[in-house]
Design a protein around this motif. Sequence first.
Motif, PDB file in Angstrom:
ATOM      1  N   UNK A 168      13.550  -9.294   0.821  1.00 57.72           N
ATOM      2  CA  UNK A 168      13.816  -8.544   2.199  1.00 57.72           C
ATOM      3  C   UNK A 168      14.674  -7.327   2.194  1.00 57.72           C
ATOM      4  N   UNK A 169      14.493  -6.433   2.956  1.00 60.05           N
ATOM      5  CA  UNK A 169      15.552  -5.333   2.880  1.00 60.05           C
ATOM      6  C   UNK A 169      16.956  -5.601   3.229  1.00 60.05           C
ATOM      7  N   UNK A 170      17.790  -4.833   2.733  1.00 62.31           N
ATOM      8  CA  UNK A 170      19.123  -5.245   3.633  1.00 62.31           C
ATOM      9  C   UNK A 170      19.306  -4.936   4.910  1.00 62.31           C
ATOM     10  N   UNK A 171      20.034  -5.660   5.679  1.00 71.62           N
ATOM     11  CA  UNK A 171      20.228  -5.197   7.384  1.00 71.62           C
ATOM     12  C   UNK A 171      21.498  -4.758   7.519  1.00 71.62           C
ATOM     13  N   UNK A 172      21.505  -3.726   8.204  1.00 76.22           N
ATOM     14  CA  UNK A 172      23.071  -3.178   8.767  1.00 76.22           C
ATOM     15  C   UNK A 172      23.635  -4.262   9.416  1.00 76.22           C
ATOM     16  N   UNK A 215       1.003  -1.365   0.042  1.00 76.66           N
ATOM     17  CA  UNK A 215      -0.099   0.038   0.063  1.00 76.66           C
ATOM     18  C   UNK A 215       0.827   1.328  -0.159  1.00 76.66           C
ATOM     19  N   UNK A 216       1.991   1.129   0.688  1.00 72.92           N
ATOM     20  CA  UNK A 216       2.903   2.632   0.922  1.00 72.92           C
ATOM     21  C   UNK A 216       3.776   2.369  -0.529  1.00 72.92           C
ATOM     22  N   UNK A 217       3.643   1.437  -1.505  1.00 67.72           N
ATOM     23  CA  UNK A 217       4.203   1.857  -2.932  1.00 67.72           C
ATOM     24  C   UNK A 217       5.528   0.671  -3.289  1.00 67.72           C
ATOM     25  N   UNK A 218       5.569  -0.054  -2.076  1.00 63.79           N
ATOM     26  CA  UNK A 218       6.854  -0.985  -2.280  1.00 63.79           C
ATOM     27  C   UNK A 218       6.504  -2.012  -3.362  1.00 63.79           C
TER      28      UNK A 218
END
Length: 196
Positions: free
Chosen positions: A57-61, A49-52
């Motif tokens: 998965x996102x990169x993790x620090x 809904x936010x446009x992703x």
Amino acid sequence: MEKIEYRAVIKFLFLKGNTPSQIKDELDSVYGDSAPSFTTVKFWAAEFKRGRRSLEDDERPGRPKTVTTNDNIAKVHQLVLDDRRIKVREIAEIMKMSKERVCHILNQDLGMRKLSARWVPGLLTLDHKLARMNISSALFGRVAELGASLGEPPVKGTTHEHCTIVAAIAHATSDSNAFMGDCVAYFIAALTVAYT
């Protein structure tokens, strides 16, 4: 089914206009118990809904979890072979990894343990045993050249080399307790004769 595939289905149903509750019901009817939880469905519906657009998965620090690689295991093994008395802390500093990871590599991956301030293999392999037998055979030959015998008591003039060789034989063949006892007795007697 992979979580990426579930996310693709959630995205498809979301783009069709379904609510998270409807998406969850649809997933349950098709996949049953293996369907993702309602929290997961709600999270990914909100993300889309936010446009992703990405399903990954996102990169993790932070440091990657792949510190225990074959390359690192080989480097740690080489460090230990170069200096059997090296400390875990020193290896961790050289390799730039935690002491816990170094201990894991040494104990689990390399099967080594600390023994008398030296890193040694946990169990002797057939190669190690053959190497020990070859060394002890060579040492027996050297003792025979010097004229010493474990069956005879040492005589005056027994050299330090005799004692060293007998000690090495005792260490190399330490699997036999009786033989090791004979070597230790000879070693003590040789020292007594040599230094009296």
